[in-house]
Write a protein that holds these residues in place. Structure first.
Motif, mmCIF file in Angstrom:
data_model
loop_
_atom_site.group_PDB
_atom_site.id
_atom_site.type_symbol
_atom_site.label_atom_id
_atom_site.label_comp_id
_atom_site.label_asym_id
_atom_site.label_seq_id
_atom_site.Cartn_x
_atom_site.Cartn_y
_atom_site.Cartn_z
ATOM 1 N N UNK A 192 0.827 -1.201 0.000
ATOM 2 C CA UNK A 192 0.000 0.000 0.000
ATOM 3 C C UNK A 192 0.864 1.255 0.000
ATOM 4 N N UNK A 193 0.400 2.242 -0.758
ATOM 5 C CA UNK A 193 1.095 3.522 -0.754
ATOM 6 C C UNK A 193 0.843 4.246 0.558
ATOM 7 N N UNK A 194 1.841 5.019 1.008
ATOM 8 C CA UNK A 194 1.684 5.810 2.224
ATOM 9 C C UNK A 194 1.655 7.291 1.857
ATOM 10 N N UNK A 195 0.779 8.014 2.568
ATOM 11 C CA UNK A 195 0.635 9.440 2.307
ATOM 12 C C UNK A 195 0.746 10.220 3.608
ATOM 13 N N UNK A 196 1.305 11.391 3.495
ATOM 14 C CA UNK A 196 1.321 12.344 4.604
ATOM 15 C C UNK A 196 0.193 13.340 4.373
ATOM 16 N N UNK A 197 -0.526 13.698 5.426
ATOM 17 C CA UNK A 197 -1.648 14.615 5.303
ATOM 18 C C UNK A 197 -1.268 16.040 5.713
ATOM 19 N N UNK A 198 -1.642 17.000 4.883
ATOM 20 C CA UNK A 198 -1.499 18.416 5.236
ATOM 21 C C UNK A 198 -2.884 19.049 5.136
ATOM 22 N N UNK A 199 -3.532 19.349 6.274
ATOM 23 C CA UNK A 199 -4.874 19.940 6.230
ATOM 24 C C UNK A 199 -4.824 21.406 5.792
ATOM 25 N N UNK A 200 -5.737 21.779 4.897
ATOM 26 C CA UNK A 200 -5.810 23.162 4.392
ATOM 27 C C UNK A 200 -7.277 23.529 4.180
ATOM 28 N N UNK A 201 -7.498 24.769 3.746
ATOM 29 C CA UNK A 201 -8.830 25.219 3.375
ATOM 30 C C UNK A 201 -8.951 25.185 1.853
ATOM 31 N N UNK A 202 -9.984 24.541 1.368
ATOM 32 C CA UNK A 202 -10.216 24.453 -0.069
ATOM 33 C C UNK A 202 -10.302 25.847 -0.688
ATOM 34 N N UNK A 203 -10.904 26.783 0.040
ATOM 35 C CA UNK A 203 -11.050 28.151 -0.462
ATOM 36 C C UNK A 203 -9.688 28.770 -0.782
ATOM 37 N N UNK A 204 -8.700 28.543 0.087
ATOM 38 C CA UNK A 204 -7.364 29.101 -0.141
ATOM 39 C C UNK A 204 -6.717 28.468 -1.367
ATOM 40 N N UNK A 205 -6.915 27.168 -1.539
ATOM 41 C CA UNK A 205 -6.323 26.494 -2.697
ATOM 42 C C UNK A 205 -6.875 27.054 -4.004
ATOM 43 N N UNK A 206 -8.198 27.243 -4.086
ATOM 44 C CA UNK A 206 -8.755 27.741 -5.348
ATOM 45 C C UNK A 206 -8.424 29.214 -5.555
ATOM 46 N N UNK A 207 -8.169 29.940 -4.459
ATOM 47 C CA UNK A 207 -7.810 31.359 -4.577
ATOM 48 C C UNK A 207 -6.405 31.515 -5.142
ATOM 49 N N UNK A 208 -5.467 30.691 -4.682
ATOM 50 C CA UNK A 208 -4.053 30.892 -5.016
ATOM 51 C C UNK A 208 -3.539 30.039 -6.158
ATOM 52 N N UNK A 209 -4.077 28.829 -6.352
ATOM 53 C CA UNK A 209 -3.412 27.858 -7.217
ATOM 54 C C UNK A 209 -4.258 27.436 -8.406
ATOM 55 N N UNK A 210 -3.749 27.704 -9.602
ATOM 56 C CA UNK A 210 -4.419 27.239 -10.801
ATOM 57 C C UNK A 210 -4.488 25.730 -10.864
ATOM 58 N N UNK A 211 -3.462 25.049 -10.367
ATOM 59 C CA UNK A 211 -3.440 23.585 -10.378
ATOM 60 C C UNK A 211 -4.639 23.011 -9.639
#
Length: 547
Positions: free
Chosen positions: A446-465
């Motif tokens: 199984x793949x392992x992931x690290x979690x970084x909690x953020x606000x979706x609003x900030x992501x769509x505000x700053x990042x085109x990706x």
């Protein structure tokens, strides 16, 4: 620094005048809202509202937050966040400081007669001053020897602010003795010194004591900007067409005209912006080419690549160019304009309930909806300017109602502070970035992931990706995989930048690794061009000796 300077040697380490617009070497890492300079001093207005003098360490900490500063020949005006107006400098016996006398002042002093007038903009001419109220009343004071105040009077000067003009929506005060006014019905007038026909009203009079209508070669509604010097003026319309009048030398026209006439050297060249100093002018084309006019008119060996916000000329022939900084506030404004992610419509405006809740310290609900339903469309637009830009609240009575209802102190309730609090607020974070961990164990199933909690609003505000990712996701999700192949340290630093516009390393970070990984992050995350990220990264490189 978000300004370029042409001329003005005090800004450069070698104390030489710049021959092309360039970043001042003394202030390359500073962000400055406004610059004002005259024959004696230079003052800067910082984003946090501080007012500081160039050439000394003085900061006027006793003043409130300053939103704008401008200068005349020997005097300055500053506008506070509360709508108060401050003045200082020399009056030269002409009352341009507005205190009812001709006393010189070394420190900014409130003009008390303007305190209750809801002033929204301030302007300086040579030896006179202007203050425009929210309802269109224009208060004038100072020199009147050249009909500077347009009050039909022969009085030499007026030392107390007096309203001579009403229904004004914009003012263009020249760096000499003339002024152009735009009124609510859309027409323009000019008054004051008219040497060589620089008022553009087709008359040989040298002093226009009563405002006269200005005839333009295009519709008045198309005029974007007017700028004037001692004996010349330029006007620019929304199609990039350039008009000039007065002395032909500093504006590069072939002949003198006493009315605005289409510039013969820019008939097929679209112009982006203009500015006049006392005896020169600066013209920037849509393509970023820069033309400078004084005794000769030349195209500079320079091309402006950055988006331009404003140009300001001064008495000595120097020009200050404010560059559009791509910071969080700029991104919020663009998000508001695009309407992307908006989930509410109030007074005909698309807004984001999440951001509304952040700014008002209150989750959006029916009571809030009922409260804003009493606003007119224009009143709600004023509120949105504060909500998304931190602007426009210094004189708006409607906003005072908002501040009182939601117990907000506008001096501390800023976007910068709100975003920092939001970054720290774990409870409101609504999405996890799942960062794939590097693993050399080929047998791990199984793949392992690290979690970084953020606000979706900030992501769509700053990042085109992330905007693109969310657009392609059909169902609601609480997490999104990110395959950037960057270290957790680098991504945590980057996420904090999304909220604060600051790159901050901790003692646990490896500076060289983080800087290396952050160097290509702008392109990967499709951040806006010319964003403050590059400046922050440059400072970190200098701090750790990586450049």
């Amino acid at each position: 620094m978000n300004w370029l300077v042409l001329g003005e040697k005090q800004f450069f380490l070698d104390n030489k005048r710049s021959q092309v617009p360039k970043t001042p070497s003394k202030f390359e890492d500073q962000s400055i809202n406004w610059i004002a300079s005259n024959q004696r001093d230079i003052f800067i207005n910082k984003p946090n509202g501080e007012l500081a003098s160039i050439g000394s360490t003085g900061i006027f900490k006793s003043l409130e937050q300053i939103t704008y500063v401008c200068s005349g020949y020997y005097h300055f005006l500053a506008l506070g966040v509360s709508g108060k107006v401050y003045s200082w400098g020399k009056t030269t016996g002409l009352g341009c400081l507005g205190h009812g006398d001709n006393k010189d002042l070394n420190i900014p002093t409130e003009i008390e007669i303007l305190t209750s007038k809801n002033i929204k903009r301030i302007y300086c001419g040579n030896y006179f001053s202007l203050a425009l109220s929210e309802n269109g009343d224009l208060y004038s004071f100072g020199n009147n020897q050249n009909a500077d105040l347009g009050n039909s009077s022969q009085e030499r000067s007026i030392s107390s602010p007096t309203c001579y003009h009403k229904n004004v929506v914009d003012v263009y005060a020249g760096l000499s003795w003339n002024t152009f006014l735009k009124y609510k019905d859309g027409h323009f007038t000019a008054h004051g010194h008219n040497s060589d026909g620089s008022c553009g009203i087709k008359t040989g009079q040298t002093a226009i004591r009563t405002p006269q209508t200005v005839p333009f070669p295009c519709k008045n509604s198309e005029i974007l900007k007017i700028s004037s010097g001692l004996c010349h003026s330029l006007a620019l319309n929304k199609n990039g067409e350039l008009y000039g009048c007065g002395d032909a030398s500093p504006i590069g026209m072939s002949s003198h005209y006493n009315k605005f006439t289409k510039h013969d050297k820019f008939k097929d060249i679209a112009v982006k912006d203009i500015s006049c100093s006392e005896n020169s002018s600066l013209i920037i084309t849509q393509e970023g080419e820069v033309y400078l006019g004084n005794n000769m008119f030349n195209k500079l060996a320079y091309k402006l690549e950055q988006p331009l916000c404003a140009i300001r000329g001064n008495k000595s022939g120097s020009f200050f160019l404010k560059i559009e900084a791509k910071d969080i506030t700029n991104d919020l404004v663009q998000l508001r304009k695009s309407g992307y992610g908006a989930d509410l419509e109030i007074c005909g405006e698309k807004v984001h309930s999440f951001w509304l809740s952040v700014r008002l310290n209150s989750e959006y609900n029916k009571e809030m909806s009922d409260f804003f339903s009493t606003f007119t469309n224009q009143e709600f637009k004023i509120f949105l300017n504060w909500c998304y830009q931190d602007q426009g609240y210094q004189t708006a009575n409607q906003l005072r109602r908002v501040f009182e209802k939601y117990q907000i102190n506008p001096k501390t309730k800023t976007i910068e502070n709100d975003l920092l609090n939001l970054y720290k607020d774990e409870d409101s974070k609504d999405i996890d970035l799942l960062i794939k961990m590097d693993d050399d164990d080929d047998e791990q199933e199984e793949e392992e992931f690290e979690e970084i909690p953020v606000h979706k609003f900030i992501l769509i505000t700053r990042c085109g990706l992330f905007r693109n990712m969310f657009e392609n996701i059909q169902e609601e999700t609480t997490s999104i995989k990110d395959f950037s192949n960057k270290s957790i340290d680098s991504l945590e630093v980057f996420v904090k930048y999304l909220y604060t516009d600051k790159i901050e390393l901790t003692a646990d970070n490896d500076p060289e690794l983080v800087v290396e990984e952050l160097s290509d992050v702008v392109e990967y995350y499709q951040l806006n061009e010319n964003c403050s990220f590059d400046q922050e990264l440059h400072k970190i490189k200098k701090q750790f000796g990586l450049i």
